[in-house]
Design a protein around this motif. Structure first.
Motif, short mmCIF file in Angstrom:
data_model
loop_
_atom_site.label_atom_id
_atom_site.label_comp_id
_atom_site.label_asym_id
_atom_site.label_seq_id
_atom_site.Cartn_x
_atom_site.Cartn_y
_atom_site.Cartn_z
N ARG A 239 20.21 33.41 21.50
CA ARG A 239 21.18 34.18 21.42
C ARG A 239 21.12 35.66 21.70
O ARG A 239 22.21 36.29 22.02
N ARG B 156 27.04 32.44 23.95
CA ARG B 156 26.52 32.77 22.92
C ARG B 156 25.68 33.95 22.71
O ARG B 156 24.49 33.98 22.73
N ARG B 157 26.21 35.18 22.96
CA ARG B 157 25.33 36.49 22.96
C ARG B 157 25.55 37.32 21.88
O ARG B 157 26.55 37.88 21.67
N THR B 158 24.30 37.93 21.47
CA THR B 158 24.46 39.24 20.66
C THR B 158 23.46 40.11 21.38
O THR B 158 22.29 40.20 21.54
#
Lengths: 137, 358
Positions: free
Chosen positions: B28, B339-341
């Motif tokens: 992520r 789904r990226r942080t």
């Protein structure tokens, strides 16, 4: 670190393999060989779906020995959809996003390592469902 | 006298084989390339990609392979005990000695009646496992064989590779043609001894030949494998709906496509490096999963990997009706990418264990 102690738990740690009671159908995790409901012998293996929800949770800032690497991290009681409650770390989640009742799924992750040269211990953790997780940024 | 014919070399088993299940995995966290530039270039200069995927503290090639393998099994809808080989291709296996593949096989329920091995050939370790799986299944020795390409790639702090060396990959389950979501028409490998990139034993970071990585390495092998495969199968770029090439950055696969006569539209869905970086052994295979997520039945696909050292594996595939029935059974590759942080360089340094604690 006792290699054999971890090795014995591979199946339940990697894939949530528990047991099902052939008499009353109750699902058991961790495996106990005896049904908690009807006390019948229960040795038939059952692989849990890994789906469940957060029953309660807390954040660990002062971890026990061996878990410093990941701190701070969250630990939760997870109510599996088949019934049993398990204690596990939460992963891939922001602390502020966790709520009681949040749907989660099991993933197999690194739990700890025995120093730079020792074995790596893998096991279950839980994360928000991929695809339904709120993306940040 | 010899029977040698330089035009030979098509890898095609007697029995039809294909992909019966596939799964991608991208962790992520994302490190924007501007963070690397900020740290080492004073924020000046261009960047080869937008951002790269970074594994979390509790992730490695084993855990990521398990995630992709579970998605492949979810789509294939088979009993894991029918898998006769679990092969993990990577250049970042967590153990120097002890297979990643046995842990993956145990986690997905394929043990003990299975072959298991770890593969290594820089960035093409996963596709050579696919070719071996074609042989296992195509010979009738196995009903299913699982090939995985997965990496948590290493980039020396400040090196050009630090912008792109990323984490992610894919699992491809090979099985009988009749059960396939994509049939494999044939494959071809093109290999020479070319020292463009390497990592010596006990070294933490790889070394590379700078500009030597382009013409004599990447382009020669990618185009060599692709041209020969198309010649053997009698195809041209126009016969394919989609194409995917190994993606060390964005420019290289774009140029390889152009050299081979493919349009930007043909490579668009599989070109992920701008958003996740170079996932090394996973790079070409995860590009293929993104194509399978959008392809229609009957779409023909050219896939060409590249591994430094050096070589390319080219594959010709055609999707079937079954693809649309099973792809929703696991998260799409795009779901994992979305789904990226984003993280900063300090967090990246901790997650990639670059901080010296004693």
């Amino acid at each position: 670190m006792e290699v054999s102690r971890h090795w014995r738990l591979n199946q339940q740690r990697y894939a949530l393999v528990g047991e099902v009671c052939p008499n009353c159908g109750v699902k058991l995790f961790p495996p106990r060989d005896v049904c908690l409901e009807c006390e019948a012998p229960a040795k038939e293996l059952y692989t849990f779906t890994g789906l469940g929800e957060v029953f309660s949770y807390t954040t660990i800032y002062d971890p026990p020995a061996g878990f410093e690497h990941n701190a701070p991290y969250m630990v939760a009681l997870i109510k599996l959809e088949e019934g049993p409650m398990v204690t596990a770390q939460l992963t891939d989640v922001d602390f502020t996003d966790v709520q009681i009742g949040m749907p989660v799924e099991m993933v197999t992750r690194k739990l700890r390592t025995d120093g730079a040269e020792g074995m790596i211990v893998y096991g279950y953790k839980f994360r928000p469902l991929v695809g339904e997780e709120v993306t940040s940024g | 006298m010899t029977d040698y014919d330089p035009k030979d070399g098509l890898l095609k088993p007697d029995r039809p084989v294909g992909i019966v299940g596939y799964g991608a995995y991208v962790p992520r966290y994302r490190l924007p390339a501007t963070e690397v530039s900020r740290m080492w270039k004073g924020g000046t200069g261009g960047t080869p990609i937008d951002e790269k995927a970074v594994n979390g503290l509790d992730e490695d090639v084993v855990t990521m392979s398990i995630e992709a393998a579970r998605d492949a099994l979810a789509r294939a809808q088979i009993d894991p005990r029918e898998i006769r080989a679990v092969w993990v291709g990577s250049e970042s296996h967590p153990y120097a000695v002890k297979p990643s593949s046995t842990i993956v096989a145990e986690a997905i329920g394929a043990v003990p009646t299975t072959q298991a091995a770890d593969w290594e050939f820089a960035c093409k370790a996963g596709t050579e496992a696919m070719q071996a799986a074609m042989g296992f299944v195509g010979s009738g020795m196995a009903k299913y064989a699982l090939s995985i390409g997965m990496d948590t790639a290493q980039g020396r702090p400040g090196d050009a590779l630090e912008y792109t060396a990323a984490a992610g990959g894919a699992a491809i389950l090979i099985g009988p043609g009749a059960e396939s979501v994509a049939l494999i028409n044939g494959s071809f490998s093109f290999v020479t001894d070319t020292p463009d990139f390497w990592r010596r034993e006990h070294a933490n970071y790889p070394s590379h030949g700078d500009r030597f990585t382009g013409e004599p390495a990447y382009f020669k092998h990618v185009t060599g494998a692709a041209e020969r495969l198309m010649e053997l199968l009698g195809t041209t770029a126009a016969d394919y709906r989609w194409a995917v090439f190994h993606q060390p950055n964005v420019k290289f696969p774009e140029r390889a496509a152009k050299l081979l006569g493919f349009s930007k539209e043909q490579i668009a869905p599989g070109l992920l490096s701008g958003r996740i970086g170079n996932t090394y052994s996973g790079s070409t295979m995860i590009g293929l999963t993104a194509i399978l997520d959008v392809a229609e039945p009957g779409d023909r696909i050219l896939m060409v990997s590249y591994g430094s050292g050096a070589g390319s594996d080219a594959f010709d595939l055609v999707t079937t009706e079954r693809l649309a029935e099973v792809r929703h059974l696991a998260p799409s590759t795009e779901t994992y990418i979305a789904r990226r942080t984003p993280i900063d360089y300090a967090t990246y340094s901790r997650y990639r264990e670059k901080l010296k604690l004693n």
